[in-house]
Design a protein around this motif. Structure first.
Motif, PDB file in Angstrom:
ATOM      1  N   HIS A 258      20.920 -47.651 -30.657  1.00  0.00           N
ATOM      2  CA  HIS A 258      20.415 -48.712 -29.777  1.00  0.00           C
ATOM      3  C   HIS A 258      19.300 -48.183 -28.870  1.00  0.00           C
ATOM      4  O   HIS A 258      18.269 -48.836 -28.689  1.00  0.00           O
ATOM      5  CB  HIS A 258      21.557 -49.269 -28.925  1.00  0.00           C
ATOM      6  CG  HIS A 258      21.110 -50.196 -27.841  1.00  0.00           C
ATOM      7  ND1 HIS A 258      20.664 -51.485 -28.084  1.00  0.00           N
ATOM      8  CD2 HIS A 258      21.006 -50.017 -26.491  1.00  0.00           C
ATOM      9  CE1 HIS A 258      20.321 -52.049 -26.947  1.00  0.00           C
ATOM     10  NE2 HIS A 258      20.509 -51.188 -25.962  1.00  0.00           N
ATOM     11  N   ARG A 261      16.124 -47.451 -30.962  1.00  0.00           N
ATOM     12  CA  ARG A 261      15.467 -48.696 -31.366  1.00  0.00           C
ATOM     13  C   ARG A 261      14.766 -49.358 -30.179  1.00  0.00           C
ATOM     14  O   ARG A 261      13.678 -49.933 -30.325  1.00  0.00           O
ATOM     15  CB  ARG A 261      16.489 -49.646 -31.992  1.00  0.00           C
ATOM     16  CG  ARG A 261      15.877 -50.964 -32.467  1.00  0.00           C
ATOM     17  CD  ARG A 261      16.887 -51.838 -33.176  1.00  0.00           C
ATOM     18  NE  ARG A 261      17.169 -51.346 -34.521  1.00  0.00           N
ATOM     19  CZ  ARG A 261      18.374 -50.991 -34.959  1.00  0.00           C
ATOM     20  NH1 ARG A 261      19.425 -51.065 -34.145  1.00  0.00           N
ATOM     21  NH2 ARG A 261      18.542 -50.567 -36.189  1.00  0.00           N
ATOM     22  N   SER A 262      15.378 -49.284 -29.002  1.00  0.00           N
ATOM     23  CA  SER A 262      14.775 -49.903 -27.817  1.00  0.00           C
ATOM     24  C   SER A 262      13.408 -49.315 -27.518  1.00  0.00           C
ATOM     25  O   SER A 262      12.483 -50.026 -27.094  1.00  0.00           O
ATOM     26  CB  SER A 262      15.697 -49.717 -26.601  1.00  0.00           C
ATOM     27  OG  SER A 262      16.906 -50.413 -26.769  1.00  0.00           O
ATOM     28  N   THR A 265      10.776 -50.878 -29.748  1.00  0.00           N
ATOM     29  CA  THR A 265      10.663 -52.337 -29.706  1.00  0.00           C
ATOM     30  C   THR A 265       9.532 -52.738 -28.765  1.00  0.00           C
ATOM     31  O   THR A 265       9.478 -52.275 -27.626  1.00  0.00           O
ATOM     32  CB  THR A 265      11.994 -52.962 -29.235  1.00  0.00           C
ATOM     33  OG1 THR A 265      13.022 -52.637 -30.178  1.00  0.00           O
ATOM     34  CG2 THR A 265      11.872 -54.470 -29.123  1.00  0.00           C
ATOM     35  N   GLU A 267       7.001 -56.072 -27.309  1.00  0.00           N
ATOM     36  CA  GLU A 267       6.775 -57.503 -27.245  1.00  0.00           C
ATOM     37  C   GLU A 267       5.490 -57.781 -26.472  1.00  0.00           C
ATOM     38  O   GLU A 267       5.053 -56.978 -25.642  1.00  0.00           O
ATOM     39  CB  GLU A 267       7.960 -58.232 -26.624  1.00  0.00           C
ATOM     40  CG  GLU A 267       8.277 -57.865 -25.199  1.00  0.00           C
ATOM     41  CD  GLU A 267       9.492 -58.633 -24.681  1.00  0.00           C
ATOM     42  OE1 GLU A 267      10.216 -59.250 -25.482  1.00  0.00           O
ATOM     43  OE2 GLU A 267       9.707 -58.621 -23.461  1.00  0.00           O
ATOM     44  N   ARG A 362       0.720 -51.191 -28.105  1.00  0.00           N
ATOM     45  CA  ARG A 362       1.667 -52.269 -28.362  1.00  0.00           C
ATOM     46  C   ARG A 362       1.071 -53.276 -29.346  1.00  0.00           C
ATOM     47  O   ARG A 362       1.734 -53.704 -30.300  1.00  0.00           O
ATOM     48  CB  ARG A 362       2.024 -52.959 -27.046  1.00  0.00           C
ATOM     49  CG  ARG A 362       3.068 -54.030 -27.160  1.00  0.00           C
ATOM     50  CD  ARG A 362       3.387 -54.665 -25.808  1.00  0.00           C
ATOM     51  NE  ARG A 362       3.790 -53.694 -24.796  1.00  0.00           N
ATOM     52  CZ  ARG A 362       4.398 -54.018 -23.663  1.00  0.00           C
ATOM     53  NH1 ARG A 362       4.654 -55.298 -23.404  1.00  0.00           N
ATOM     54  NH2 ARG A 362       4.724 -53.102 -22.788  1.00  0.00           N
ATOM     55  N   HIS A 374      10.388 -53.723 -39.985  1.00  0.00           N
ATOM     56  CA  HIS A 374      10.580 -54.275 -38.645  1.00  0.00           C
ATOM     57  C   HIS A 374      11.147 -55.692 -38.693  1.00  0.00           C
ATOM     58  O   HIS A 374      10.820 -56.471 -39.593  1.00  0.00           O
ATOM     59  CB  HIS A 374       9.254 -54.315 -37.872  1.00  0.00           C
ATOM     60  CG  HIS A 374       8.776 -52.976 -37.415  1.00  0.00           C
ATOM     61  ND1 HIS A 374       8.180 -52.070 -38.259  1.00  0.00           N
ATOM     62  CD2 HIS A 374       8.827 -52.370 -36.180  1.00  0.00           C
ATOM     63  CE1 HIS A 374       7.862 -50.979 -37.579  1.00  0.00           C
ATOM     64  NE2 HIS A 374       8.244 -51.126 -36.325  1.00  0.00           N
ATOM     65  N   THR A 389       7.727 -60.413 -30.666  1.00  0.00           N
ATOM     66  CA  THR A 389       8.486 -59.172 -30.554  1.00  0.00           C
ATOM     67  C   THR A 389       8.666 -58.527 -31.919  1.00  0.00           C
ATOM     68  O   THR A 389       8.885 -59.226 -32.922  1.00  0.00           O
ATOM     69  CB  THR A 389       9.878 -59.449 -29.948  1.00  0.00           C
ATOM     70  OG1 THR A 389       9.729 -60.179 -28.734  1.00  0.00           O
ATOM     71  CG2 THR A 389      10.624 -58.149 -29.670  1.00  0.00           C
ATOM     72  N   ILE A 390       8.582 -57.201 -31.967  1.00  0.00           N
ATOM     73  CA  ILE A 390       8.935 -56.454 -33.175  1.00  0.00           C
ATOM     74  C   ILE A 390       9.931 -55.363 -32.801  1.00  0.00           C
ATOM     75  O   ILE A 390       9.902 -54.830 -31.693  1.00  0.00           O
ATOM     76  CB  ILE A 390       7.701 -55.817 -33.860  1.00  0.00           C
ATOM     77  CG1 ILE A 390       7.051 -54.762 -32.937  1.00  0.00           C
ATOM     78  CG2 ILE A 390       6.700 -56.872 -34.289  1.00  0.00           C
ATOM     79  CD1 ILE A 390       6.062 -53.871 -33.661  1.00  0.00           C
ATOM     80  N   ALA A 391      10.837 -55.065 -33.724  1.00  0.00           N
ATOM     81  CA  ALA A 391      11.821 -54.000 -33.509  1.00  0.00           C
ATOM     82  C   ALA A 391      12.040 -53.264 -34.821  1.00  0.00           C
ATOM     83  O   ALA A 391      12.182 -53.901 -35.878  1.00  0.00           O
ATOM     84  CB  ALA A 391      13.143 -54.587 -33.011  1.00  0.00           C
ATOM     85  N   LEU A 567      17.560 -59.899 -33.367  1.00  0.00           N
ATOM     86  CA  LEU A 567      17.656 -58.582 -33.984  1.00  0.00           C
ATOM     87  C   LEU A 567      18.766 -58.553 -35.026  1.00  0.00           C
ATOM     88  O   LEU A 567      18.597 -58.004 -36.121  1.00  0.00           O
ATOM     89  CB  LEU A 567      17.903 -57.508 -32.911  1.00  0.00           C
ATOM     90  CG  LEU A 567      18.104 -56.083 -33.444  1.00  0.00           C
ATOM     91  CD1 LEU A 567      16.879 -55.618 -34.220  1.00  0.00           C
ATOM     92  CD2 LEU A 567      18.404 -55.114 -32.303  1.00  0.00           C
TER      93      LEU A 567
END
Length: 659
Positions: A258, A261-262, A265, A267, A362, A374, A389-391, A567
């Motif tokens: 987590h 990934r944060s 990420t 946006e 970004r 993603h 947003t992309i993650a 997500l």
């Protein structure tokens, strides 16, 4: 190492572990010794170990003892990362000094250690001392004035900033976490900077710089304690923030993916970009006319889209974001560095470049994102601001390449084995070859804890909490006479239960999340053994209430992630595309791990006893219930409400007699 030297190493580990535990007047546990041996072996072989060590095992000392010996013997650096501030502080302030003391006594060797946090965690002396230092000009917050406005807020802010300045002159570390009481984020922004904004060798206070001093100490330490967020930057960003290290130990490893990934990420909202453009126009001599037109165009494009998960980023959005990135790249080149030695303008220039480069990166990442790698979605906040947003979906590849990189690695936590297997955590972390072990727990769960699932109540609806589940809550709390930690999967359900329970039990104290600071509510619950603490996901882990003050944990439902979570949707879609199953590969492991963490709030010491009540009949009626049971601690299971209530009544009498 030879077999003999390996045996010597493990014998030294045993002796030092015993001595360290004795120093704190404890006894070494079998699981602790086993884990220590496994960590020593992993460091020697330069392999990977995934080890689950239940609450009460003493896992911190189990990995610190072999890690410190190995680091000293090999003149090496071991990075230890945690997810929480509490554990980071415990390691650096308590556990490591204890190990260092024993090593010095028994082996005559000196252990060096350091703690390392992000640049923003340290006060900037230039910013608080220099009259020419620039204020924070490019804080691009999407929600302006979130911390209040007006004269009163300005006075409060001024007092907080002054308190930071006074404290910094006596602080040895300049770390924000050591400032008590804490200050607002707005106040701290007036005293800290990003690393890109630093004046470096041009700063008149460079020799005293707290952030640089922390990094110097970390570069030469045997043990460096850091956090998962910094590991995320190291993994996902093209910058190096950690010292060169020879081994990595991840504690609270269930939180690692987590955190990683944060950090990857990103946006982008129109408001975010517009606020930066306004800052540039006001403080830097640069043409922003094209940038402002592109920002308006981007806003018009995303205004046409509803909230959704994109199977692929729409071409018009991608092109608009790419145009922003190209424009920002030009602006970076146009921001002139002053040559007159003006410190204020130099600081402003660095801030401007840092802010523009951050937004440019970004935009570039969003524009280049692919559905193969993603998740991509558009969200709308309460103020109707839209965010693209992309993650990153699978961060294991990044971790294997940029973080672990053929080093010995230890992943440990009290909850890592999901559904009886370590495969899930290994796959998520990009680990292909590893040894694993569950070293158990010193607790006798089958004698200390009852797992109650009322099979007679219906499966929960999609939202809220059923009347049957509310009745069960009331019955259990009545039997236990309070002492209940009530965990809910939504705030709606929490509020429903709190309203009903307060009406039926006006004499009892119910502390409900959001009605005060979380730490205050926990302290009040801890001090009143007949009260109840009620909340959502913030209370499912990290709560440590030993004794019978917490003798009942009520969980309203199996904590499956919300279906509307973008997500989770993206991860589930990716699992299907890859030939897997979104429910089995994403939803079920997530829920099982969260349930184990919630249930783990009950038994914290060897003499704790109580009941975990899961008010979701799917645990016993659905086929996947066995997956949850294999993840939970081995508590004694029952479906009989009379048996459970009788046990709780006995505990309530015991509490009353001891008051």
């Amino acid at each position: 190492m030879s077999t003999q030297s390996s045996e010597d190493m493990r014998q030294r580990c045993d002796e030092l572990l015993d001595a360290t535990v004795a120093l704190i007047q404890g006894q070494t546990r079998s699981g602790q010794t086993t884990m220590s041996q496994l960590v020593a072996k992993t460091l020697e072989k330069k392999s990977c170990l995934i080890v689950q060590a239940g609450t009460g095992t003493g896992k911190s000392l189990a990995y610190l003892v072999p890690a410190t010996l190995w680091a000293i013997d090999n003149n090496a650096t071991v990075v230890v990362s945690t997810a929480t501030l509490a554990l980071q502080k415990q390691l650096f302030d308590i556990d490591i000094p204890q190990v260092a003391h024993v090593i010095e006594q028994q082996e005559g060797k000196t252990l060096t250690s350091a703690v390392l946090k992000g640049w923003r965690h340290y006060v900037c002396l230039h910013k608080i001392r220099s009259k020419t230092a620039a204020p924070s000009l490019f804080d691009t917050a999407d929600i302006p004035n979130s911390e209040g406005s007006g004269t009163d807020s300005a006075n409060i802010l001024g007092k907080e900033v002054q308190r930071i300045r006074d404290w910094a002159e006596t602080s040895d570390t300049g770390e924000r976490d050591e400032l008590v009481p804490q200050v607002s984020n707005k106040a701290w922004s007036h005293a800290s900077i990003e690393s890109k904004e630093c004046l470096a060798d041009s700063c008149p206070f460079v020799d005293e710089c707290f952030a640089r001093q922390a990094r110097k100490e970390a570069a030469h330490a045997h043990i460096v304690v850091t956090n998962h967020a910094l590991l995320g930057i190291e993994t996902m960003m093209p910058i190096r923030v950690l010292p060169s290290c020879d081994a990595i130990i991840i504690d609270e490893a269930h939180e690692l993916v987590h955190s990683i990934r944060s950090q990857g990420t990103f946006e982008l909202s129109q408001a975010y970009a517009a606020s930066l453009a306004a800052g540039l126009e006001k403080h830097v001599q640069v043409d922003t006319s094209l940038l402002k037109r592109l920002i308006v165009a981007y806003g018009r494009i995303i205004e046409a889209y509803p909230e959704q998960v994109f199977p692929e980023l729409p071409d018009d959005i991608r092109q608009a974001v790419k145009a922003l990135a190209d424009c920002l790249r030009t602006i970076v080149c146009d921001i002139a560095v002053p040559d007159n030695g003006d410190e204020t303008q130099m600081a402003v220039t660095r801030q401007a470049r840092s802010a523009v480069e951050e937004l440019m990166t970004r935009c570039e990442d969003i524009a280049m994102a692919s559905a193969d790698t993603h998740g991509m979605w558009l969200r709308i906040d309460q103020s109707m601001n839209r965010y693209v947003t992309i993650a990153p979906l699978q961060v294991g590849t990044y971790m294997a390449t940029n973080l672990f990189d053929d080093k010995p690695v230890v992943l440990t936590s009290a909850t890592l084995r999901v559904g009886g297997s370590f495969d899930h955590i290994a796959r998520e972390c990009g680990v292909h070859s590893y040894e694993s072990e569950d070293v158990g727990t010193p607790f006798a769960y089958d004698k200390q804890a009852i797992l109650y699932c009322p099979s007679h109540i219906p499966a929960p609806a999609q939202s809220g909490i059923s009347s049957e589940a509310l009745d069960e809550c009331e019955r259990l709390i009545q039997a236990s006479d309070g002492g209940a930690l009530c965990l809910f999967s939504s705030y709606q359900a929490c509020e429903q239960a709190a309203e009903m329970l307060r009406e039926s039990h006006p004499e009892r104290k119910f502390f409900v999340q959001r009605q005060d600071q979380l730490h205050t509510l926990i302290e009040r619950f801890h001090s009143d053994p007949n009260s109840c603490l009620m909340g959502t996901m913030s209370l499912w882990q990290g709560i440590d209430i030993p004794g019978l003050g917490c003798r009942l944990v009520i969980i309203d439902r199996l904590p499956f992630p919300h279906l509307h979570d973008p997500l989770i949707k993206a991860l589930s879609n990716n699992a299907h595309v890859s030939g897997g199953n979104g429910f089995m590969d994403v939803m079920l492991p997530h829920a099982a791990l969260k349930l184990a963490q919630g249930a783990g709030r009950l038994i914290r010491r060897k003499d704790d006893r109580g009941v975990v009540a899961v008010l979701d009949s799917r645990l016993v009626h659905r086929r996947y219930g066995s997956f949850f049971m294999r993840t939970l601690p081995p508590m004694w299971p029952t479906r009989d409400p009379k048996t459970v209530c009788a046990a709780l009544e006995r505990l309530a009498i015991e509490v009353k007699e001891n008051m």
